[in-house]
Each structure stands twice: as structure tokens, then as C-alpha cells.
Design an enzyme around this catalytic site. Structure first.
Site, PDB file in Angstrom:
ATOM      1  N   SER A 134     -34.763  21.044 -21.965  1.00 37.24           N
ATOM      2  CA  SER A 134     -33.863  19.915 -22.107  1.00 37.24           C
ATOM      3  C   SER A 134     -32.523  20.435 -22.600  1.00 37.24           C
ATOM      4  CB  SER A 134     -34.473  18.874 -23.053  1.00 37.24           C
ATOM      5  OG  SER A 134     -33.610  17.771 -23.213  1.00 37.24           O
ATOM      6  N   TYR A 148     -25.588  13.633 -16.916  1.00 39.21           N
ATOM      7  CA  TYR A 148     -26.423  14.728 -17.428  1.00 39.21           C
ATOM      8  C   TYR A 148     -27.236  14.258 -18.626  1.00 39.21           C
ATOM      9  CZ  TYR A 148     -27.551  19.417 -19.189  1.00 39.21           C
ATOM     10  OH  TYR A 148     -28.202  20.537 -19.628  1.00 39.21           O
ATOM     11  N   LYS A 152     -31.381  14.162 -19.157  1.00 41.42           N
ATOM     12  CA  LYS A 152     -32.094  14.865 -20.223  1.00 41.42           C
ATOM     13  C   LYS A 152     -32.862  13.901 -21.130  1.00 41.42           C
ATOM     14  CE  LYS A 152     -31.116  19.092 -19.086  1.00 41.42           C
ATOM     15  NZ  LYS A 152     -32.186  19.966 -18.529  1.00 41.42           N
TER      16      LYS A 152
END
Length: 275
Positions: A134, A148, A152
Site C-alpha cells: 500500500s 491514487y 490505496k
């Protein structure tokens, strides 16, 4: 005890460092990348321990082929490391549906695909370790990285559910949360096709920081990440689900935890005003 690994995203950076460390320690690894030619030097250095394959995690057929290759050529699989990733820079308003889907396909759907493919092997042998890479962005947000960050956060949520589901079968799940590492990630990050001018100035500091990531003095080296993952996989004691990587990661997450406590206290105080 020698282990058999499948690691995605090994062309450079964290994935390459991990594949190198795994092979040097005597384990065997299927190192994968979208362009397997980028793995030639790694294979040359460890011809007896490194197998390479093309793998675009957005392609179900390539995922199935990679897992089948590991099972056949390595005799099985002990560790899956979902490391492959990509980034997209742009304000939330600038990100198109297509760009968002592509980001989530790489950061969430692809790792999910690989987990789904390896679990029958792991369940049959009553052992195995899924390591999902992660980021600090899995627990805190950064301007310009909304897509993004979303990916994650989703990866970490999936990992928490997975750990609860597969623990009874002897399968371990870990999430690594790297802080700042000196890799090409920032230089390779894509930018949204659409630009809304009002965001240029407020996002520029983050954009510039991303561009300079590889050359920023004092950032963590990929070898630190590789050693952490190797130690985690080898650990015989129970380990936390989520492991930050790098001293800076702990410093940032201390702030995140304090901010969460402050927010909860403020929310409780606000709610009580209505009672």
C-alpha cells in the site's frame, strides 16, 4: 526454509530490490513486469533462483498464466507480493471516469485478481502469505493524488477483510505502507488529460515534490523495504496486519492517529450539541 515467491512490478524500485534480496537469500522467485526484458539483468545475476514472466495485472489471462507458471516451475507458491502499481496526478475535478477506472484497475482490481488466483493453492497447502504493498496514501490523503489515495484505501480495506476470511486456513495477510522512498515512481506518474487552471498553483508544490522524489536527499532506500518484507515473511510470531516502512512513515502516521482522535472528539462534541 526456502520459500517460493511471486512478486509483481519488478522492473525497478521496490519490486526489483525485493526480488534481488529474495534471490540472494536463497529463495526462488517468479519476478514479473509488464515488459519482461527489464528483468534480464536480475535473471542473469540469479539464473537458478529467478524466473521471469510478462504480467500486466489488468489482464486476467496473464494473471492466470503467471500463477500457473509459478505452480509448475517453482513447484508451488508460498508468498504473493502485490507490488505493481502506477500513479495519477490531478485534482479530483480533473480526473475523468476513464482515468479513475484505469487507476483502480491497477491498484485494486489487479491485486484482487492475483489474490483470487493464488488462494486455491494456499488453501490446499494450508499455508501462504499475501503481502499487499500500500502506501501512506492508504491512511492519509495528499492533494493531487485523489485517485491514487482512493485505490490505496480500497486495497487496505480489501486486505482487512481478506485477513479475517483466510486466517482459519493458515494464510497470512500483510499490508506494507511505505513512506518516502528514492524510486522513479514520482517521475513516472501520469497526469490527468484535463487541467482546471485554478488548481495549478495549489497543487504545484506536491507536483514538484513528486517529480524530485528519486533525488530527494535522505529518502529511504529500496533495500530497506526489501529487508522489512523478508523479515516479515520469515517471522514466526504474530505480526500486525499493517506495517509502515521507513521512519518517516511512523512520524506521519503518528500525526494521522492524533488527527483522527481530535476529529472524533470534535464530532462527539458536535453531536452532543444536538441532544
Amino acid at each position: 526454509m526456502a520459500r517460493r515467491w511471486l512478486i509483481t512490478g519488478c522492473s525497478s524500485g521496490l519490486g526489483l530490490a525485493l526480488a534481488e534480496a529474495v534471490a540472494a537469500a536463497g529463495d526462488t522467485v517468479l519476478a514479473t513486469a509488464r515488459k519482461p526484458a527489464s528483468l534480464a539483468e536480475l535473471s542473469r545475476r540469479h539464473p537458478d533462483r529467478v524466473l521471469t514472466a510478462a504480467l500486466d495485472i489488468r489482464d486476467q489471462a496473464q494473471v492466470d498464466d503467471a500463477v500457473a507458471l509459478a505452480a509448475d516451475r517453482l513447484g508451488g507458491l508460498d508468498v504473493l507480493v502485490n507490488n505493481a502499481g502506477s500513479g495519477l496526478f490531478g485534482a479530483v475535478e480533473e480526473v475523468s471516469d476513464e482515468e479513475l477506472r484505469d487507476q483502480l484497475e491497477t491498484l485494486v482490481v489487479g491485486p484482487w485478481r492475483l489474490v483470487r488466483a493464488v488462494l486455491p493453492l494456499f488453501r490446499a497447502q494450508r499455508s501462504g502469505h499475501v503481502v499487499n504493498v500500500s502506501s501512506l496514501a492508504g491512511r492519509m490523503a495528499f492533494p493531487g493524488l485523489g485517485a491514487y489515495v482512493t485505490g490505496k484505501y480500497a486495497l487496505e480495506g480489501m486486505s482487512q477483510a481478506l485477513a479475517a476470511e483466510v486466517g482459519p486456513f493458515g494464510i497470512r495477510v500483510s499490508v506494507i505502507e511505505p513512506g518516502g522512498f528514492a524510486t522513479r515512481y514520482g517521475a513516472a506518474i501520469a497526469e490527468t488529460a484535463r487541467r482546471v487552471p485554478v488548481y495549478t498553483e495549489p497543487l504545484e508544490p506536491m507536483r514538484e515534490a513528486m517529480r524530485q522524489l528519486e533525488h530527494t536527499p535522505g529518502l529511504n532506500r529500496p533495500e530497506l523495504f526489501a529487508e522489512l518484507v523478508r523479515r516479515l515473511v520469515a517471522a514466526e510470531q504474530d505480526t500486525p496486519l499493517r506495517i509502515p516502512a521507513g521512519p518517516d512513515a511512523y512520524a506521519f502516521l503518528d500525526q494521522v492517529e492524533q488527527a483522527a482522535r481530535d476529529e472524533l472528539a470534535a464530532a462527539r462534541a458536535f453531536a452532543e450539541l444536538g441532544d
